[in-house]
Scaffold this active site. Structure first.
Site, PDB file in Angstrom:
ATOM      1  N   ARG A  23     -13.904  38.001   0.433  1.00 41.05           N
ATOM      2  CA  ARG A  23     -14.299  36.837  -0.370  1.00 41.05           C
ATOM      3  C   ARG A  23     -13.572  35.573   0.033  1.00 41.05           C
ATOM      4  O   ARG A  23     -13.990  34.461  -0.279  1.00 41.05           O
ATOM      5  CB  ARG A  23     -14.018  37.096  -1.852  1.00 41.05           C
ATOM      6  CG  ARG A  23     -14.741  38.297  -2.430  1.00 41.05           C
ATOM      7  CD  ARG A  23     -14.180  38.662  -3.780  1.00 41.05           C
ATOM      8  NE  ARG A  23     -12.773  39.077  -3.620  1.00 41.05           N
ATOM      9  CZ  ARG A  23     -11.908  39.196  -4.610  1.00 41.05           C
ATOM     10  NH1 ARG A  23     -12.275  38.926  -5.848  1.00 41.05           N
ATOM     11  NH2 ARG A  23     -10.674  39.582  -4.380  1.00 41.05           N
ATOM     12  N   HIS A  62       9.172   5.796   1.948  1.00 41.27           N
ATOM     13  CA  HIS A  62       9.393   5.546   0.519  1.00 41.27           C
ATOM     14  C   HIS A  62      10.344   6.558  -0.112  1.00 41.27           C
ATOM     15  O   HIS A  62      10.416   7.697   0.311  1.00 41.27           O
ATOM     16  CB  HIS A  62       8.064   5.648  -0.250  1.00 41.27           C
ATOM     17  CG  HIS A  62       6.990   4.772   0.267  1.00 41.27           C
ATOM     18  ND1 HIS A  62       5.679   5.176   0.336  1.00 41.27           N
ATOM     19  CD2 HIS A  62       7.013   3.505   0.752  1.00 41.27           C
ATOM     20  CE1 HIS A  62       4.936   4.194   0.829  1.00 41.27           C
ATOM     21  NE2 HIS A  62       5.731   3.178   1.098  1.00 41.27           N
ATOM     22  N   LYS A  72      10.185  16.094  -4.242  1.00 40.73           N
ATOM     23  CA  LYS A  72       8.729  16.098  -4.075  1.00 40.73           C
ATOM     24  C   LYS A  72       8.300  17.304  -3.269  1.00 40.73           C
ATOM     25  O   LYS A  72       9.009  17.724  -2.353  1.00 40.73           O
ATOM     26  CB  LYS A  72       8.248  14.872  -3.287  1.00 40.73           C
ATOM     27  CG  LYS A  72       8.444  13.563  -3.913  1.00 40.73           C
ATOM     28  CD  LYS A  72       7.712  12.488  -3.116  1.00 40.73           C
ATOM     29  CE  LYS A  72       8.630  11.765  -2.198  1.00 40.73           C
ATOM     30  NZ  LYS A  72       8.136  10.475  -1.757  1.00 40.73           N
ATOM     31  N   HIS A 119      10.299   9.306   2.560  1.00 44.95           N
ATOM     32  CA  HIS A 119       9.115  10.019   3.030  1.00 44.95           C
ATOM     33  C   HIS A 119       8.048   9.040   3.497  1.00 44.95           C
ATOM     34  O   HIS A 119       7.846   7.994   2.889  1.00 44.95           O
ATOM     35  CB  HIS A 119       8.557  10.866   1.879  1.00 44.95           C
ATOM     36  CG  HIS A 119       7.240  11.493   2.179  1.00 44.95           C
ATOM     37  ND1 HIS A 119       6.071  11.066   1.582  1.00 44.95           N
ATOM     38  CD2 HIS A 119       6.898  12.489   3.020  1.00 44.95           C
ATOM     39  CE1 HIS A 119       5.071  11.808   2.036  1.00 44.95           C
ATOM     40  NE2 HIS A 119       5.548  12.664   2.909  1.00 44.95           N
ATOM     41  N   TYR A 132       0.771  15.222  -3.948  1.00 45.49           N
ATOM     42  CA  TYR A 132       2.193  15.139  -4.262  1.00 45.49           C
ATOM     43  C   TYR A 132       2.469  15.801  -5.605  1.00 45.49           C
ATOM     44  O   TYR A 132       1.746  15.569  -6.567  1.00 45.49           O
ATOM     45  CB  TYR A 132       2.628  13.684  -4.440  1.00 45.49           C
ATOM     46  CG  TYR A 132       2.539  12.790  -3.253  1.00 45.49           C
ATOM     47  CD1 TYR A 132       3.671  12.485  -2.513  1.00 45.49           C
ATOM     48  CD2 TYR A 132       1.337  12.195  -2.892  1.00 45.49           C
ATOM     49  CE1 TYR A 132       3.606  11.618  -1.440  1.00 45.49           C
ATOM     50  CE2 TYR A 132       1.259  11.333  -1.813  1.00 45.49           C
ATOM     51  CZ  TYR A 132       2.401  11.050  -1.093  1.00 45.49           C
ATOM     52  OH  TYR A 132       2.332  10.200  -0.038  1.00 45.49           O
ATOM     53  N   LYS A 168       3.308  -4.458   1.769  1.00 44.94           N
ATOM     54  CA  LYS A 168       4.503  -3.990   1.055  1.00 44.94           C
ATOM     55  C   LYS A 168       5.364  -3.113   1.963  1.00 44.94           C
ATOM     56  O   LYS A 168       6.589  -3.269   2.012  1.00 44.94           O
ATOM     57  CB  LYS A 168       4.086  -3.224  -0.202  1.00 44.94           C
ATOM     58  CG  LYS A 168       5.251  -2.708  -1.017  1.00 44.94           C
ATOM     59  CD  LYS A 168       4.761  -1.977  -2.255  1.00 44.94           C
ATOM     60  CE  LYS A 168       5.921  -1.362  -3.023  1.00 44.94           C
ATOM     61  NZ  LYS A 168       5.473  -0.573  -4.148  1.00 44.94           N
ATOM     62  N   ASP A 169       4.737  -2.193   2.690  1.00 46.16           N
ATOM     63  CA  ASP A 169       5.501  -1.326   3.585  1.00 46.16           C
ATOM     64  C   ASP A 169       6.062  -2.103   4.774  1.00 46.16           C
ATOM     65  O   ASP A 169       7.160  -1.815   5.252  1.00 46.16           O
ATOM     66  CB  ASP A 169       4.648  -0.153   4.061  1.00 46.16           C
ATOM     67  CG  ASP A 169       4.455   0.898   2.983  1.00 46.16           C
ATOM     68  OD1 ASP A 169       5.050   0.767   1.897  1.00 46.16           O
ATOM     69  OD2 ASP A 169       3.704   1.861   3.229  1.00 46.16           O
TER      70      ASP A 169
END
Length: 181
Positions: A23, A62, A72, A119, A132, A168-169
């Site tokens: 299955r 981040h 995380k 990360h 996440y 932003k990054d």
């Protein structure tokens, strides 16, 4: 589940052990007791997804600073990513070291990222979704990071002709400019 240490202190690769038949298969992807057996926090209080429309999207690097530091667990549910982590904990034996791994929907591998470790990832396929699980809620006031392309770090990102990175990054500080963690 199978747990494999990475060179980053406290970061682990987590692979499911599928029970398969005609299955398909069934596999655990998280278990509080199994995580605790490896000294990891497996109590995930928030879950999020990052849906990415094309290959070459880069997000990172981040993390959440204390007192809102988070552990995380990251896995890919669709597509594939080059996933990178960077240890920003001055007390850690792996301080300033980075590690990367390819996470895909096919390999079903997850990466456990401890608090104090930044990360980021770059998508390798069109339509990639990253799932996440975090041990604390998102705290915008404690959110930050470091530049993905800082030569002092030297992460070997996959070549990309058309990389897409948020403003932003792009504005994240270099490791040298980063204030005391």
């Amino acid at each position: 589940m199978m747990f494999t240490r990475t060179p980053i202190e406290g970061a682990w690769l987590v692979d499911p052990e599928p029970l398969a038949d005609e299955r398909g298969f069934f596999a655990r992807t998280a278990c509080v007791d199994a995580f605790a057996d490896h000294g990891l926090n497996g109590r995930f209080v928030q879950q999020s997804i990052s849906r990415n429309t094309r290959a070459g999207i880069l997000r990172g690097m981040h993390l959440q600073y204390e007192p809102a530091g988070e552990d995380k667990l990251v896995r890919v549910t669709t597509g594939a990513i080059f996933d990178a982590i960077l240890d920003l904990r001055p007390y850690s034996p792996s301080y300033r070291q980075w590690f990367s791994v390819e996470l895909t929907a096919q390999n079903q591998r997850a990466l456990y990222i401890p608090r104090g470790v930044a990360h980021g990832f770059q998508t390798l396929t069109d339509l990639s979704e990253v799932f996440y699980q975090m041990t604390v809620p998102f705290a915008p006031a404690h959110s930050g990071g470091v530049r993905w392309d800082d030569p002092e770090i030297g992460i070997a990102w996959p070549p990309c002709q058309n990389r897409l990175i948020s403003a932003k990054d792009m504005a994240l500080p270099s490791l040298t400019a980063l204030s005391a963690y």
